[in-house]
Each structure stands twice: as C-alpha cells, then as structure tokens.
Design an enzyme around this catalytic site. Structure first.
Site, PDB file in Angstrom:
ATOM      1  N   ASP A 255     -11.512  14.956  -5.414  1.00 16.49           N
ATOM      2  CA  ASP A 255     -10.336  14.217  -6.208  1.00 16.49           C
ATOM      3  C   ASP A 255      -9.320  14.395  -5.620  1.00 16.49           C
ATOM      4  O   ASP A 255      -8.281  13.247  -5.610  1.00 16.49           O
ATOM      5  CB  ASP A 255     -10.101  15.205  -7.499  1.00 16.49           C
ATOM      6  CG  ASP A 255      -9.863  16.649  -7.318  1.00 16.49           C
ATOM      7  OD1 ASP A 255     -10.335  16.958  -6.318  1.00 16.49           O
ATOM      8  OD2 ASP A 255      -9.586  17.344  -8.307  1.00 16.49           O
TER       9      ASP A 255
ATOM     10  N   GLY B 250     -10.560  13.501  10.683  1.00 16.00           N
ATOM     11  CA  GLY B 250     -10.492  14.182   9.356  1.00 16.00           C
ATOM     12  C   GLY B 250      -9.234  13.662   8.571  1.00 16.00           C
ATOM     13  O   GLY B 250      -8.569  14.562   7.988  1.00 16.00           O
TER      14      GLY B 250
ATOM     15  N   ASN C 199     -12.627  19.234  -8.416  1.00 16.71           N
ATOM     16  CA  ASN C 199     -12.273  20.773  -8.315  1.00 16.71           C
ATOM     17  C   ASN C 199     -10.770  21.210  -8.263  1.00 16.71           C
ATOM     18  O   ASN C 199     -10.471  22.183  -7.756  1.00 16.71           O
ATOM     19  CB  ASN C 199     -13.096  21.508  -7.157  1.00 16.71           C
ATOM     20  CG  ASN C 199     -12.704  20.602  -5.945  1.00 16.71           C
ATOM     21  OD1 ASN C 199     -11.840  19.869  -5.853  1.00 16.71           O
ATOM     22  ND2 ASN C 199     -13.605  20.899  -4.899  1.00 16.71           N
TER      23      ASN C 199
ATOM     24  N   GLU D 101      -8.399  22.994   1.690  1.00 20.91           N
ATOM     25  CA  GLU D 101      -6.895  23.592   1.974  1.00 20.91           C
ATOM     26  C   GLU D 101      -6.864  24.997   1.261  1.00 20.91           C
ATOM     27  O   GLU D 101      -6.225  25.749   1.838  1.00 20.91           O
ATOM     28  CB  GLU D 101      -5.901  22.640   1.650  1.00 20.91           C
ATOM     29  CG  GLU D 101      -6.002  21.199   2.060  1.00 20.91           C
ATOM     30  CD  GLU D 101      -5.989  21.211   3.705  1.00 20.91           C
ATOM     31  OE1 GLU D 101      -5.722  22.096   4.299  1.00 20.91           O
ATOM     32  OE2 GLU D 101      -6.333  20.155   4.100  1.00 20.91           O
TER      33      GLU D 101
ATOM     34  N   GLU E 192      -2.494  -2.106   4.025  1.00 22.06           N
ATOM     35  CA  GLU E 192      -3.164  -2.125   5.614  1.00 22.06           C
ATOM     36  C   GLU E 192      -3.834  -0.829   5.980  1.00 22.06           C
ATOM     37  O   GLU E 192      -4.820  -0.851   6.572  1.00 22.06           O
ATOM     38  CB  GLU E 192      -1.730  -2.321   6.509  1.00 22.06           C
ATOM     39  CG  GLU E 192      -1.009  -3.659   6.268  1.00 22.06           C
ATOM     40  CD  GLU E 192       0.053  -3.580   5.248  1.00 22.06           C
ATOM     41  OE1 GLU E 192       0.669  -4.793   5.268  1.00 22.06           O
ATOM     42  OE2 GLU E 192       0.056  -2.571   4.555  1.00 22.06           O
TER      43      GLU E 192
ATOM     44  N   HIS F 168      13.327  -9.641  10.114  1.00 16.04           N
ATOM     45  CA  HIS F 168      12.737  -8.698   9.245  1.00 16.04           C
ATOM     46  C   HIS F 168      11.564  -8.101   9.943  1.00 16.04           C
ATOM     47  O   HIS F 168      10.896  -8.599  10.567  1.00 16.04           O
ATOM     48  CB  HIS F 168      12.654  -9.269   7.868  1.00 16.04           C
ATOM     49  CG  HIS F 168      11.709 -10.581   7.932  1.00 16.04           C
ATOM     50  ND1 HIS F 168      11.959 -11.744   8.178  1.00 16.04           N
ATOM     51  CD2 HIS F 168      10.405 -10.474   7.231  1.00 16.04           C
ATOM     52  CE1 HIS F 168      10.981 -12.556   8.012  1.00 16.04           C
ATOM     53  NE2 HIS F 168      10.006 -11.784   7.311  1.00 16.04           N
ATOM     54  N   HIS F 169      11.352  -6.665   9.460  1.00 19.43           N
ATOM     55  CA  HIS F 169      10.309  -5.994  10.024  1.00 19.43           C
ATOM     56  C   HIS F 169      10.551  -5.422  11.363  1.00 19.43           C
ATOM     57  O   HIS F 169       9.790  -4.682  11.914  1.00 19.43           O
ATOM     58  CB  HIS F 169       8.965  -6.492   9.917  1.00 19.43           C
ATOM     59  CG  HIS F 169       8.438  -7.210   8.617  1.00 19.43           C
ATOM     60  ND1 HIS F 169       8.962  -6.832   7.455  1.00 19.43           N
ATOM     61  CD2 HIS F 169       7.690  -8.286   8.355  1.00 19.43           C
ATOM     62  CE1 HIS F 169       8.274  -7.785   6.557  1.00 19.43           C
ATOM     63  NE2 HIS F 169       7.379  -8.508   7.181  1.00 19.43           N
TER      64      HIS F 169
ATOM     65  N   ASP G 126       4.067 -12.644   6.351  1.00 16.64           N
ATOM     66  CA  ASP G 126       4.523 -14.138   6.755  1.00 16.64           C
ATOM     67  C   ASP G 126       4.256 -14.304   8.423  1.00 16.64           C
ATOM     68  O   ASP G 126       4.367 -15.442   8.798  1.00 16.64           O
ATOM     69  CB  ASP G 126       6.002 -14.231   6.611  1.00 16.64           C
ATOM     70  CG  ASP G 126       6.968 -13.017   6.996  1.00 16.64           C
ATOM     71  OD1 ASP G 126       6.203 -12.082   7.301  1.00 16.64           O
ATOM     72  OD2 ASP G 126       7.935 -12.985   6.457  1.00 16.64           O
TER      73      ASP G 126
END
Length: 589
Positions: A447, A412, A474, A480, A51, A114-115, A28
């Site tokens: 994935d 990254g 995988n 990780e 966003e 608002h926000h 808005d």
C-alpha cells in the site's frame, strides 16, 4: 538522394528494433517530434500521467519486449524522469529517453526560456545531469550525421544493456536527412574477440571436467543481455545442480529436474545454502551481487571455486578474458562441451519446509500467502514484485515454467512496479500482435509503494488493459518498520479506501464494484482466487489483501538480521518475528 525528416527517421528506426509503443508526456519542446509517431504504421503513442511514470513504464516494457522508449520535454520533463532512468541504468535495462530540446539558437544565446535555470541559462545543464545514468547519448546539433548518431546510440544500448538519451532540438525535427540507412537493419550484436571467447570457454570446461560436484548459478544479467535461450540449453546439457538468485528467479524453470533453489547466502531456503556449499566448482553466469540480491553479502563463493561468466568477460582460475560477451560465450560453450567428460553429479534433496507457528491462523500471513500464490500462477505470466515485502515474499513462490519475473531489487525505488506493470501490458499486447501467446500481468505491491505512482491505474483503465493487482495492505511501510522505527509515524501512510479507486479513475460504477475484491482471511482470499474473472481477467482486477503491519517474510527478517545482534534485538523488541532457520542439511541422491 531520398530523404526523410529527422523526426520520422528516429521513429522508423525504433520501430525496426522492435518498439511498438512510445511512452511519455507531451510538452512544448517535443510536440512536433510526437507528430511523426503517427506517420509510422503500428507505432503507438501512449501518454503517461507524469514523466517518472513514463520512465518506469518504459522500463517494464523493455524487460518484456527487449527495449522501451519514453519522450519528455526540455528540463522539467527530463529531470522528472531521471530517477526512473537511473533505475534502468542500475539494473541494465534498455530504455531510450528522447528529449525535445530548445532550438539551437536559444541554446547558443542562453535565452531565459521557460524550464531553464538562472539569468544566463545553460540549456545543456540537464543533459550534463544525466551523464552518469546512461551508457550513450546522441546529442544532436546538426542534421549532418544525425542518422549515424542515432544508430550509434541505439547500438550502444544493446551492447551495454543500459539507457541511452537522444537529444533533439525542435528546430532539427523537420530537417531532411538521408533515408538510405533505414534500408539496412541495425547490427545489434557485439563483436567478440573470438580467440578470447574460445580460450575462456576451454578453460571453464576443463575446470568443470576435473570437478567432482560442480554447480551452476544463474543470475538476472543473463536476461538483460539476451542469453536466456542459451543458458537454458546449457543447463539441460550440463545436467548439474542449478541455483538462482532473487533477481534471477524464473530464468530457469523451477520445475526443472536439475533446479535446486534460490541461493542467497543465509537468506536461502532450508538446505539450499548447505547444498550449494558442497560444490567444488561453480559456473557463475550473469551475477549481480548487490546486498539485496545476495542475502546482505552472505552469498560468498571462493575464488578458487568460481568460474565467472560476466556480461563482457570470463574469469577462470584468476585469469580474466576480456571482450567475451555472455551470449557468445554460452554459444561457444554449447558448441564445445563434451558431455562424456562431465562428472556424474548427485542432486541434493532438500528438507521439507518447516511448519510455521502461525500455520493455523485464519488470517492471511506472510508465511502462507506466497506459497498460495504458487497455485495461482500460470505459464507465461509476467509477475512483478514491488520493493517491499512482496519482493522478499514472492521468492518463496514456486513458479511454473515460462514466467517472467520483474523486481527492482537492486535500485529499489518504491513505486516502480505499478507503472512498470502498465508497460508490461503494452509489451504483451505488442508480442501478441506478432503471434506470441500472451500470459497475464500479475502485480504484487504494498500500500505504501502504490501511493507513489497510483495515477497509472487510471492509464490502465483508459487503455483497457487487464492486469491483476494484489495490494498488500499492511498499514504503511512495513519494510521500513522492520529496519527501524517500527511504530514511528514516519512509517505510516495516509489510509486509503481502495474500494473507491477504480471508480475514481473513471471505471463505470458497476464494473468497478465487480472488479474490486478485498480479503481479510485465508478463506476470503481462496474464494477470490477461484473466481474466473480473477483467474482470466478481461478487465483490471484489484485484490486488496489485508495483513498485519508487523508481519514480514522470513527472507526480509533474516537479511536485516545480518546487520548484527543490535538489529535482531530491535526487531524482536518491536514485535517482529525473526525466524531463525536452523541449519539443515540436504540429502544427496
């Protein structure tokens, strides 16, 4: 005096600097600003699913087209996008973030709109939050001088190669401002210290003339600062062994007679590190020495060998020459170089790539797939390697000429590459409309990464673009797993049946089935890669590549191993292969 609404001025200026597509999410506090996009011929609004994806899409667009733009609304929108903007800041990508703000009266009275945050909200708190992630901002609070502020921010974006913000309160959007500035193109070139540039170039050339076996090292900041054409001409002129980094891949044609390979310290291919270390002078151009771009900081170049051409300065023999922009320096070097004074260098001949012990496997392996992709690539392609195994595997793929390589290796942020690929498609369409032959967009993503921003696949279908997406399935976050917790549940993801993805995002069922492909074995992938619909896609193609969750590219395992014996032990006990490449000498000839 002719005037133009402030909002219209902004979009006309962006069109003039080469932006044809505006990404973002309506809100808005930016709707009246978005209305003016439709008043600029051939400028298109491209809405995103959120966003953050808009920021990533603008980043991908900018890496191909030169600059990108997104629009968000006050507060919630700008904060949602800030991670994408931070990545652009880290990797020196030119992104314009236009924020539709509350009215000036609302800001002055600290209204609980608002926000906003709290009972006496500072509406500029979000602006303050982004200060560390931008090189400049136009913080508009009056129509007086607004055109000059917009132009200043855009110029700074090009000079410093980083994101800028333009804050537009909604009550300023329709205010008339002078239109005269639009008649004069923006000056986007830096103003170098010509004396410093010439002195720096002469010092660097003198060092090269007195060397016996020099080398050239080209990194990604060459591309970020629009100096690719100049660096390629220089490599041709110097006729010297030339190396790149993971992030600099593709800037130099990998079939060039003087290209040796990717040098990243111990994470270099067979013979590359040893060949590089024979150089007695190294012309370093556009270096970005992050851990992931330097083999865990094992790419070391002695200061007495380095001739460093950085983005805005040159360092030779311990002396730094400031106000020497990289593009101006390379141009001057091309003007002044005396080829008859250059040493006659030998080219190293690298040893053959060692045969992996899983070479006979019928299943798809990390040691095989990236070399196979080399045959699939075509000149002109834009190739994106998502953070994860793809970013460490694709450096083994020998690219043909004129490839644009995109990987967010330094920042990254997983999930970047899928929306970035959407932005790339828009940029390629834009360039094609101006007569530039376009290549394909090829995205390789894991994935785990895909799940963060998969919504943008729907936008690809909506806009009819045709990238090729290879999903490395995988079973979770393999990158990780090799770092820590190989079999811990926090490295798993919710399993997803990708065969339903295209139809879920509203591709008709028959097309969805035709455009989805899954490969468990090398033979199955070979068959998929031979299909005309995949080689020359007319619609979005999904290729799911099934791989073992404990299989990783050798570059990734080698980089983790730089952390020390404890890291190596943990990898080995978990079942990862730590490929110990024996030191291999290059031959010279």
């Amino acid at each position: 005096m002719a005037t133009v609404p402030l909002g219209l001025y902004l979009w006309k200026r962006l069109k003039q600097i080469g932006i044809d597509h505006i990404f973002g999410v309506p809100g808005d506090f930016n709707l009246n600003l978005l209305d003016y996009i439709y008043d600029v011929p051939d400028l298109k609004w491209v809405g995103n699913t959120n966003e953050l994806n808009a920021a990533y899409a603008a980043d991908g667009y900018a890496r191909v087209a030169g600059a990108g733009c997104l629009v968000t609304t006050h507060g919630v929108g700008e904060l949602s996008a800030i991670n994408g903007i931070a990545g652009a800041m880290t990797e020196q990508v030119k992104v314009i973030h236009v924020v539709g703000q509350t009215t000036r009266m609302m800001q002055q009275k600290h209204l609980m709109i608002h926000h906003s945050i709290g009972f006496n909200p500072d509406h500029q708190v979000f602006n303050k939050a982004s200060k560390g992630f931008r090189v400049a901002a136009a913080e508009l609070q009056s129509e007086e001088g607004a055109a000059e502020e917009i132009d200043r921010a855009l110029r700074e974006m090009f000079l410093k190669s980083g994101p800028v913000y333009i804050f537009v309160p909604i009550d300023l959007v329709d205010k008339p401002i002078p239109a005269a500035a639009l008649e004069k193109p923006l000056n986007l070139e830096p103003e170098p210290d010509t004396k410093a540039v010439e002195e720096a170039v002469r010092a660097a050339l003198d060092a090269l003339y007195t060397s016996k076996q020099p080398a050239v090292f080209v990194d990604c900041l060459v591309q970020r600062h629009q100096a690719v054409v100049e660096v390629r001409k220089l490599v041709d002129t110097l006729s010297t062994p030339t190396y790149t980094s993971n992030m600099g891949k593709g800037i130099i044609d990998e079939t060039h007679p003087h290209y040796v390979g990717l040098y990243n310290g111990v994470c270099s291919g067979p013979g590359v590190q040893e060949a590089f270390e024979q150089a007695d002078r190294v012309l370093m151009i556009g270096n970005l020495p992050s851990d992931t771009n330097s083999g865990g900081f094992t790419r070391r170049i002695a200061s007495d060998k380095a001739l460093s051409i950085d983005t805005h300065s040159v360092t030779v023999g311990g002396k730094t020459y400031d106000n020497a922009p990289i593009k101006a320096v390379l141009r001057k070097m091309l003007d002044l170089v005396a080829t008859d004074k250059l040493p006659k260098t030998l080219m190293p001949k690298l040893p053959e790539r060692p045969l992996e012990d899983d070479a006979d496997s019928k299943m798809i392996t990390q040691s095989w797939v990236w070399h196979r992709f080399a045959k699939f690539m075509q000149p002109g392609d834009v190739v994106l390697g998502e953070t994860g195994t793809a970013a460490f595997g694709l450096p083994d793929t020998t690219f043909p000429a004129e490839i644009i390589w995109i990987t967010q290796t330094y920042y990254g942020s997983i999930g970047h590459a899928t929306p970035a690929a959407f932005g790339v498609e828009m940029a390629l369409n834009s360039l094609a409309s101006r007569g530039t032959a376009r290549g394909r967009t090829i995205l390789c993503t894991g994935d785990g990464s895909l799940m963060l921003t998969v919504q943008e696949v729907g936008n690809m279908i909506k806009h009819g673009v045709a990238p090729i997406i290879f999903i490395i399935n995988n079973a979770g976050y393999t990158i990780e797993r090799i770092i820590h917790g190989a079999r811990q549940s926090y490295n798993d993801i919710v399993p997803f049946d990708y065969s339903h993805m295209l139809q879920f995002f509203n591709m008709p069922e028959a097309e969805a089935k035709k455009n989805f492909h899954r490969a468990h074995t090398k033979a199955e992938l070979e068959e998929i890669l031979s299909k005309d619909s995949v080689k020359q896609p007319q619609a979005l193609q999904i290729v799911e590549v099934m791989m073992d969750m404990m299989d990783v590219p050798w570059r990734l395992a080698t980089q983790i191993a730089t952390r020390g014996p404890a890291a190596v032990k943990e990898m080995q006990e978990a079942g990862f292969k730590v490929r110990q490449l024996n030191k291999q000498e290059a031959f010279w000839g």
